[in-house]
Write a protein that holds these residues in place. Sequence first.
Motif, PDB file in Angstrom:
ATOM      1  N   GLU A   1       0.748  -0.821  -0.186  1.00  8.35           N
ATOM      2  CA  GLU A   1       0.005   0.113   0.046  1.00  8.35           C
ATOM      3  C   GLU A   1       0.657   1.566  -0.549  1.00  8.35           C
ATOM      4  O   GLU A   1       0.567   2.052  -0.985  1.00  8.35           O
ATOM      5  CB  GLU A   1      -0.690  -0.222   1.622  1.00  8.35           C
ATOM      6  CG  GLU A   1      -1.543   1.413   1.634  1.00  8.35           C
ATOM      7  CD  GLU A   1      -1.551   1.709   2.166  1.00  8.35           C
ATOM      8  OE1 GLU A   1      -0.803   1.727   3.469  1.00  8.35           O
ATOM      9  OE2 GLU A   1      -1.776   3.121   2.492  1.00  8.35           O
TER      10      GLU A   1
ATOM     11  N   ASP B   1       2.286   1.848  -3.548  1.00 10.32           N
ATOM     12  CA  ASP B   1       1.436   2.371  -4.087  1.00 10.32           C
ATOM     13  C   ASP B   1       1.427   4.035  -4.554  1.00 10.32           C
ATOM     14  O   ASP B   1       0.906   4.593  -5.419  1.00 10.32           O
ATOM     15  CB  ASP B   1       0.084   1.379  -3.664  1.00 10.32           C
ATOM     16  CG  ASP B   1      -0.020  -0.292  -5.036  1.00 10.32           C
ATOM     17  OD1 ASP B   1       0.989  -0.138  -5.860  1.00 10.32           O
ATOM     18  OD2 ASP B   1      -0.786  -1.071  -3.960  1.00 10.32           O
ATOM     19  N   ARG B   2       1.504   3.814  -2.795  1.00  4.69           N
ATOM     20  CA  ARG B   2       1.699   5.793  -3.154  1.00  4.69           C
ATOM     21  C   ARG B   2       2.209   6.337  -2.635  1.00  4.69           C
ATOM     22  O   ARG B   2       2.621   7.317  -4.160  1.00  4.69           O
ATOM     23  CB  ARG B   2       1.100   5.727  -1.278  1.00  4.69           C
ATOM     24  CG  ARG B   2      -0.500   5.750  -0.667  1.00  4.69           C
ATOM     25  CD  ARG B   2      -0.553   6.346   0.624  1.00  4.69           C
ATOM     26  NE  ARG B   2      -0.770   5.222   2.108  1.00  4.69           N
ATOM     27  CZ  ARG B   2       0.446   5.908   2.560  1.00  4.69           C
ATOM     28  NH1 ARG B   2       0.950   7.351   2.368  1.00  4.69           N
ATOM     29  NH2 ARG B   2       0.969   5.630   3.305  1.00  4.69           N
TER      30      ARG B   2
ATOM     31  N   ALA C   1       2.391   6.510  -6.957  1.00  3.29           N
ATOM     32  CA  ALA C   1       0.541   7.106  -7.573  1.00  3.29           C
ATOM     33  C   ALA C   1       0.745   8.085  -8.387  1.00  3.29           C
ATOM     34  O   ALA C   1       1.720   8.972  -8.500  1.00  3.29           O
ATOM     35  CB  ALA C   1      -0.149   7.365  -6.528  1.00  3.29           C
TER      36      ALA C   1
ATOM     37  N   SER D   1      -5.097   9.380  -9.356  1.00  2.88           N
ATOM     38  CA  SER D   1      -5.679   9.186  -8.479  1.00  2.88           C
ATOM     39  C   SER D   1      -5.863   8.493  -6.449  1.00  2.88           C
ATOM     40  O   SER D   1      -5.791  10.190  -6.041  1.00  2.88           O
ATOM     41  CB  SER D   1      -4.590   6.829  -8.441  1.00  2.88           C
ATOM     42  OG  SER D   1      -3.180   8.003  -7.831  1.00  2.88           O
TER      43      SER D   1
ATOM     44  N   GLN E   1      -4.422   7.343  -3.901  1.00  4.27           N
ATOM     45  CA  GLN E   1      -3.185   6.886  -3.640  1.00  4.27           C
ATOM     46  C   GLN E   1      -2.640   8.227  -3.752  1.00  4.27           C
ATOM     47  O   GLN E   1      -1.432   7.997  -3.052  1.00  4.27           O
ATOM     48  CB  GLN E   1      -2.880   6.272  -3.871  1.00  4.27           C
ATOM     49  CG  GLN E   1      -3.209   4.781  -3.360  1.00  4.27           C
ATOM     50  CD  GLN E   1      -3.693   3.037  -4.948  1.00  4.27           C
ATOM     51  OE1 GLN E   1      -4.278   4.542  -5.956  1.00  4.27           O
ATOM     52  NE2 GLN E   1      -4.126   2.540  -5.103  1.00  4.27           N
ATOM     53  N   TYR E   2      -2.778   8.955  -4.756  1.00  3.91           N
ATOM     54  CA  TYR E   2      -1.770  10.221  -4.997  1.00  3.91           C
ATOM     55  C   TYR E   2      -1.687  10.884  -3.508  1.00  3.91           C
ATOM     56  O   TYR E   2      -3.057  11.513  -3.032  1.00  3.91           O
ATOM     57  CB  TYR E   2      -2.157  11.317  -6.256  1.00  3.91           C
ATOM     58  CG  TYR E   2      -1.211  12.545  -6.349  1.00  3.91           C
ATOM     59  CD1 TYR E   2      -0.452  12.189  -6.776  1.00  3.91           C
ATOM     60  CD2 TYR E   2      -2.427  13.239  -6.486  1.00  3.91           C
ATOM     61  CE1 TYR E   2       0.165  12.990  -7.145  1.00  3.91           C
ATOM     62  CE2 TYR E   2      -1.205  14.603  -6.761  1.00  3.91           C
ATOM     63  CZ  TYR E   2       0.008  14.394  -7.371  1.00  3.91           C
ATOM     64  OH  TYR E   2       0.957  15.201  -7.623  1.00  3.91           O
TER      65      TYR E   2
ATOM     66  N   ALA F   1       3.026  11.312  -3.012  1.00  2.00           N
ATOM     67  CA  ALA F   1       4.367  10.635  -3.933  1.00  2.00           C
ATOM     68  C   ALA F   1       4.955  12.051  -4.728  1.00  2.00           C
ATOM     69  O   ALA F   1       5.168  12.098  -5.798  1.00  2.00           O
ATOM     70  CB  ALA F   1       2.585  10.905  -4.826  1.00  2.00           C
TER      71      ALA F   1
ATOM     72  N   LYS G   1       7.960   0.809  -9.087  1.00  2.00           N
ATOM     73  CA  LYS G   1       7.506   0.056  -8.800  1.00  2.00           C
ATOM     74  C   LYS G   1       7.875  -1.524  -9.256  1.00  2.00           C
ATOM     75  O   LYS G   1       7.032  -1.473 -10.621  1.00  2.00           O
ATOM     76  CB  LYS G   1       5.703  -0.027  -8.426  1.00  2.00           C
ATOM     77  CG  LYS G   1       5.781  -1.425  -7.650  1.00  2.00           C
ATOM     78  CD  LYS G   1       3.711  -1.133  -6.956  1.00  2.00           C
ATOM     79  CE  LYS G   1       3.617  -2.935  -6.432  1.00  2.00           C
ATOM     80  NZ  LYS G   1       2.060  -2.219  -6.458  1.00  2.00           N
TER      81      LYS G   1
ATOM     82  N   GLU H   1      -5.988  16.811  -4.705  1.00  2.00           N
ATOM     83  CA  GLU H   1      -5.235  15.057  -5.782  1.00  2.00           C
ATOM     84  C   GLU H   1      -5.179  15.022  -7.686  1.00  2.00           C
ATOM     85  O   GLU H   1      -5.187  14.461  -8.541  1.00  2.00           O
ATOM     86  CB  GLU H   1      -6.256  13.705  -5.778  1.00  2.00           C
ATOM     87  CG  GLU H   1      -7.612  13.946  -5.767  1.00  2.00           C
ATOM     88  CD  GLU H   1      -8.557  12.444  -5.046  1.00  2.00           C
ATOM     89  OE1 GLU H   1      -7.897  11.961  -4.624  1.00  2.00           O
ATOM     90  OE2 GLU H   1      -9.505  12.849  -6.259  1.00  2.00           O
TER      91      GLU H   1
END
Length: 275
Positions: A149, A152-153, A156, A160, A162-163, A167, A178, A257
């Motif tokens: 997780e 992913d951030r 990102a 998104s 997760q941004y 990020a 990644k 975001e």
Amino acid sequence: MSDLPPLREVIRTYGLDARKGLGQHFLLDLNLTAKIVRAAGDLSGRDVLEVGPGPGGLTRPLLESDADRVVAVERDARCVAALQDVKAAFPGRLEIVEGDALEADETALVRPGAAVVANLPYNVGTPLLFKWLAQPEHVGSMTLMFQKEVADRIVAAPGSGQYGRLAVMSNWRWQSTKLFELPARAFTPPPKVASAVVHLVPRPEPLAPADGDALSRVVAQAFNQRRKMLRQSLKGLGADASALLDAAGIDPTRRAETLSIKEFCALARAFQALR
Ligand code: SAM
């Protein structure tokens, strides 16, 4: 290849029962740890900084690589004792530093251009990343295992869910990728969640000019209330939010975001000019 004993035997011999408080989830499959070392790219002639070597599963293939030397910072004295056998198997190549990596001075430990390679303890992974992100002149690359997780951030893209601050700060002066995921069962003991390896290299130039501290403050404030419009969420900065957004040429009804990193840099420059 060294003739060191299997990692399970090292754990038994030195009584390395995993301590949760130290984020101890060990990788015992040397094929996996060798894969992480390959993901770090060309290490020839470079120093490597490893944080949290534990029983040495990642340290071993790092020492088998073309790196000049490995400096390993470990908080757990039991692991420091266990690593003495690894040190002896690779004379003059491994330096073990007992202590907290958050307190370590990278400029004193490794030469410029060093590769940071680590299966990070979850509880201090993000603060360590922020510490290294601030040193693109000294740290040549990072190849780091995080909770999936968090990975992913880090990578990102704007727009998104997760941004966020992670990020923006990970991709302003750095380029993050990644690489691959590992299931929880790859670790001993298994954590609750999957993990992923992220590779970061410094950009030749930042994506846009900005003061790091101003950027960090603006981004933190903007994402503090990520669902709100920027004219509202930026109020806590102590500067006139509408004037800031106007100076940066950003529509005040947008949300954090949706902003690109370049737009955050424009906001940071406006903030710096106004304060
Ligand atoms: N590298 C080993 C592996 O892959 O099997 C161990 C990884 S384990 C996830 C994290 C390691 O970091 C543990 O050995 C733990 O003792 C160490 N550690 C935890 N907090 C630390 C800190 N603040 N500074 C240095 N090491 C730390």
